[in-house]
Design an enzyme around this catalytic site. Structure first.
Site, PDB file in Angstrom:
ATOM      1  N   LYS A   9       0.923  -1.272  -0.057  1.00  0.00           N
ATOM      2  CA  LYS A   9      -0.024  -0.062   0.005  1.00  0.00           C
ATOM      3  C   LYS A   9       0.782   1.268   0.078  1.00  0.00           C
ATOM      4  CE  LYS A   9      -3.865  -1.909   2.504  1.00  0.00           C
ATOM      5  NZ  LYS A   9      -4.587  -1.898   3.750  1.00  0.00           N
ATOM      6  N   TYR A  49     -12.762  -2.600  -3.625  1.00  0.00           N
ATOM      7  CA  TYR A  49     -13.277  -2.466  -2.299  1.00  0.00           C
ATOM      8  C   TYR A  49     -14.732  -2.485  -2.458  1.00  0.00           C
ATOM      9  CZ  TYR A  49      -8.724  -1.676  -0.457  1.00  0.00           C
ATOM     10  OH  TYR A  49      -7.435  -1.716  -0.139  1.00  0.00           O
ATOM     11  N   PHE A  57     -16.805   4.652   6.163  1.00  0.00           N
ATOM     12  CA  PHE A  57     -15.377   4.920   6.381  1.00  0.00           C
ATOM     13  C   PHE A  57     -14.710   4.505   4.757  1.00  0.00           C
ATOM     14  CE2 PHE A  57     -16.152   0.316   6.790  1.00  0.00           C
ATOM     15  CZ  PHE A  57     -15.159  -0.350   5.822  1.00  0.00           C
ATOM     16  N   THR A  91      -4.881  -7.131  11.141  1.00  0.00           N
ATOM     17  CA  THR A  91      -5.216  -6.002  10.419  1.00  0.00           C
ATOM     18  C   THR A  91      -4.555  -4.863  11.023  1.00  0.00           C
ATOM     19  OG1 THR A  91      -7.124  -7.076   9.408  1.00  0.00           O
ATOM     20  CG2 THR A  91      -7.058  -4.806   9.211  1.00  0.00           C
ATOM     21  N   ASN A 112      -1.554  -0.010   7.242  1.00  0.00           N
ATOM     22  CA  ASN A 112      -1.412  -1.302   7.812  1.00  0.00           C
ATOM     23  C   ASN A 112      -0.274  -2.070   6.767  1.00  0.00           C
ATOM     24  OD1 ASN A 112      -3.217  -2.195   5.842  1.00  0.00           O
ATOM     25  ND2 ASN A 112      -4.579  -3.200   7.377  1.00  0.00           N
ATOM     26  N   HIS A 115      -2.018  -5.383   1.540  1.00  0.00           N
ATOM     27  CA  HIS A 115      -3.348  -6.100   1.522  1.00  0.00           C
ATOM     28  C   HIS A 115      -2.992  -7.416   0.937  1.00  0.00           C
ATOM     29  CE1 HIS A 115      -7.179  -7.120   0.119  1.00  0.00           C
ATOM     30  NE2 HIS A 115      -6.647  -7.537  -1.143  1.00  0.00           N
ATOM     31  N   GLU A 126      -9.460 -10.511  -7.594  1.00  0.00           N
ATOM     32  CA  GLU A 126      -8.461  -9.351  -7.361  1.00  0.00           C
ATOM     33  C   GLU A 126      -7.435  -9.438  -8.183  1.00  0.00           C
ATOM     34  OE1 GLU A 126      -7.572  -9.651  -3.289  1.00  0.00           O
ATOM     35  OE2 GLU A 126      -9.451  -8.583  -2.680  1.00  0.00           O
TER      36      GLU A 126
END
Length: 152
Positions: A9, A49, A57, A91, A112, A115, A126
């Site tokens: 990320k 997502y 969020f 997570t 974090n 992914h 994905e």
């Protein structure tokens, strides 16, 4: 053999942790069969997502994932999906055990670092979002016989 999608990320890229994280996957014996540096667009974020788009969020998640480049990787190996998820840790970096990627490098729930697909169906979906079939290069490293038995 399984395949899984991994995204390093924006926080991983910006903190210059790409090599350290990839090194852990290689040390574990996972095979990189596709990799590229990309910028996730808002449209791609919505596809990736999709189950979260209507949640409160989501705007923050989209803003974060599109803020800087990511490294998209397809890893292959025995039980790769669970192995990678175990390597990442919980997570939240605050709850991840020491020795895991998040436990060692993250102190945030959202930032974090990485992914990883959470199952075979998600992995297929994905991988298809981020890679064309011709971008996936199947090969067996010469050290494979020293990483696992022939019958595994």
């Amino acid at each position: 053999m399984q395949r899984t999608l991994v995204l390093l990320k924006p926080d991983c890229v910006e903190r210059r942790l790409i090599g350290r994280v990839i090194n852990r996957f290689e040390d574990k014996g996972l095979n990189i069969i596709a990799m590229k540096l990309i910028r996730i667009t808002p449209d791609l974020a919505k596809q990736h997502y999709a189950e979260h788009v209507s949640k409160p969020f989501y705007p923050g998640l989209e803003s974060f994932i599109t803020a800087a480049p990511v490294v998209a990787i397809v890893l292959e190996g025995l039980e790769a999906i669970q192995v990678v998820r175990d390597m990442l840790g919980a997570t939240s970096g605050l709850k991840a055990s020491p020795g895991t990627i998040r436990g060692d490098f993250s102190s945030s729930r959202q930032m974090n670092l990485v992914h990883a697909s959470d199952g075979e169906e998600a992995s297929k979906r994905e991988i298809d979002l981020y890679f064309k079939p011709e971008e996936i290069l199947e090969h067996t490293p010469v050290l494979t016989p020293w990483m696992r038995a022939d019958d595994e």
